[in-house]
Design a protein around this motif. Structure first.
Motif, PDB file in Angstrom:
ATOM      1  N   ASN A  31       0.849  -1.188   0.000  1.00  0.00           N
ATOM      2  CA  ASN A  31       0.000   0.000   0.000  1.00  0.00           C
ATOM      3  C   ASN A  31       0.892   1.248   0.000  1.00  0.00           C
ATOM      4  N   GLN A 216      -5.040  -2.325   4.103  1.00  0.00           N
ATOM      5  CA  GLN A 216      -3.693  -2.891   4.025  1.00  0.00           C
ATOM      6  C   GLN A 216      -2.655  -1.901   4.529  1.00  0.00           C
ATOM      7  N   CYS A 222      -1.706  -7.749   0.158  1.00  0.00           N
ATOM      8  CA  CYS A 222      -3.029  -7.345  -0.323  1.00  0.00           C
ATOM      9  C   CYS A 222      -3.944  -8.549  -0.496  1.00  0.00           C
ATOM     10  N   TRP A 417      -6.381  -1.093  -0.242  1.00  0.00           N
ATOM     11  CA  TRP A 417      -5.720   0.098   0.283  1.00  0.00           C
ATOM     12  C   TRP A 417      -6.726   1.071   0.893  1.00  0.00           C
TER      13      TRP A 417
END
Length: 469
Positions: A31, A216, A222, A417
């Motif tokens: 991220n 994340q 992820c 994210w």
């Protein structure tokens, strides 16, 4: 034993029980927003940042348009490497082995990003530690002015790696990626990230587990965070707090998370962890966190997963060991269900659309679904540009459901994210999905990582999606 494929409707095409190979295999990325916070040493309120790309460029030392595709060798893929078959896999970062020249000042050893003071090609070669520039490939020539010739040269990988190594110190690299060469002292060794401490994570639940909770952090997992979001959305009762007190004061607890062997093979391990998680000295999260301040369940589930991955018996597992993996496998580890993979290259948009809707009820997925992109935009059959589309290469997403607007078919996705929504083939509207007992509105124009993409566009940019039943 898993077989190559399982029977499925001819409308959908056969589902694979193992992930696609090569560049179409699920990958991972860090991220960038969490990485920027690690680099800057402080929490950034991204909602208050007007120009996020400019700030990311400044902190990460990389052009924004080169962040989202591994072919550029950017910082989101530290700890991973492209394999000969095109897939992205975990690998000790080469940045840890680069010797950065040390000088007394910037004249003696100028920063590679600042070459403005150099006056000749010979000076450039010396600064870049190259014997000559003669063999560099020319990317572009511009001779529109009679007295000036502009060249854009393709620099060798060792030069870009040297620039990265100046920017990303060994402490930073070891904070965001696993280093297998660090001294190992058995499975009872505590781990703490450089410049970090273990601190209380907060309340387990702020309200309950919701799909937008897991965000994340600064490690390339992820795939696992997307799986958490998929389960919280499609099977909300599965995310639960199983806890016990560890002291008479009733203010310290251990939580138990159960992990399964995928494909209905039974329980793998029941992991117990405390509610402390890695944070900076200032109390800011380094790795997975919740979008709701003070909520800890995503970080605790990540910590338990790290303990499973490392096999450690301590309460401080190496979170970086969770980097790089398969989002469908991770989903099955949390549910115990059967995996089914659907690649996009061999299927029509109609087949993908039918498969998606067959796993939904009232627009919402009723079985956990995740999706992933190619190892690079160059690997997609249509050779797509991930940067301009705001789609991330070698990255996993949560599939939330579907929508239909103005005779167009959309797949509803979430970037783990909690940011960076795709802009190509996107729907700008508010959609609703039936969340067990009520219609939940999802506002797609909000900056929270959630977006809807036309199914035909999804086929071009994504390598596949998977279902766990």
């Amino acid at each position: 034993m898993p077989i190559d494929s399982i029977s499925d409707s001819t409308l959908n095409g056969p589902a694979l029980t193992e992930p696609p190979k090569g560049a179409a295999a699920p990958g991972s990325a860090i991220n960038p927003y969490a990485l920027a916070e690690v680099m800057s040493g402080k929490r950034i309120d991204w909602k208050q940042v007007d120009d996020k790309p400019a700030l990311l460029e400044q902190i990460l030392g990389t052009p924004y348009e080169e962040l989202f595709d591994p072919k550029h060798g950017g910082p989101l893929y530290i700890g991973g490497a492209r394999q000969t078959d095109g897939s992205m896999r975990a690998q000790r970062s080469t940045l840890l082995d680069i010797e950065v020249p040390k000088g007394a000042n910037d004249v003696e050893h100028p920063p590679i990003a600042e070459l403005g003071g150099l006056t000749s090609l010979k000076d450039i070669a010396r600064t870049l530690r190259l014997d000559t520039l003669d063999n560099l490939a020319i990317h572009c020539i511009d001779w529109t002015r009679a007295t000036k010739l502009k060249l854009t040269l393709e620099l060798p990988r060792q030069v870009s790696d040297l620039r990265m190594a100046r920017h990303y110190t060994p402490d930073i690299v070891r904070t965001v990626s696993f280093d297998p060469q660090l001294p190992q002292f058995g499975n009872s060794q505590d781990w703490t990230p450089p410049n970090g401490t273990w601190q209380d994570g907060g309340r387990f639940f702020d309200e309950t587990a919701e799909f937008f909770d897991p965000v994340q952090g600064a490690v390339a997992n992820c795939y696992y965070i997307a799986a958490l979001s998929a389960i919280a959305w499609s099977q909300p009762y599965r995310i639960a707090q199983h806890t016990r007190a560890t002291g008479a004061g009733q203010n310290q607890f251990f939580d138990r998370v159960t992990f399964y062997k995928p494909d209905n093979q039974g329980i793998d391990r029941e992991i117990e962890v405390s509610e402390t998680v890695p944070k900076t000295a200032g109390g800011n999260p380094i790795y997975c966190r919740s979008s709701e301040n003070g909520e800890a369940w995503p970080a605790i589930y990540e910590k338990a997963f790290a303990k499973l991955k490392t096999g450690t018996t301590t309460d401080h597992p190496d979170i970086t060991a969770t980097g790089w993996g398969d989002c469908v496998w991770a989903t099955a580890q949390l549910t115990g269900g059967n995996r089914a993979y659907y690649d996009t290259a061999s299927r029509s948009a109609d087949q993908l659309w039918n498969t998606l809707r067959s796993n939904c009820l009232s627009y919402r997925t009723i079985r956990p679904m995740t999706a992933w992109t190619y190892g690079s935009g160059d690997d997609a059959p249509d050779h797509v540009d991930y940067s301009t589309a705001h789609v991330v290469g070698s990255h996993c997403y949560t599939v939330l459901g579907w929508a239909y607007r103005n005779c167009k078919r959309y797949i509803l996705l979430r970037n783990p994210w909690g940011n960076t929504e795709a802009t190509v083939g996107a729907l700008d509207a508010t959609v609703s999905a039936y969340d067990v007992s009520w219609w939940r509105p999802i506002t797609l124009k909000d900056t929270d990582g959630t977006f809807a993409m036309e199914i035909g566009t999804f086929k071009k940019y994504y390598a596949g999606f998977g279902v766990v039943n």
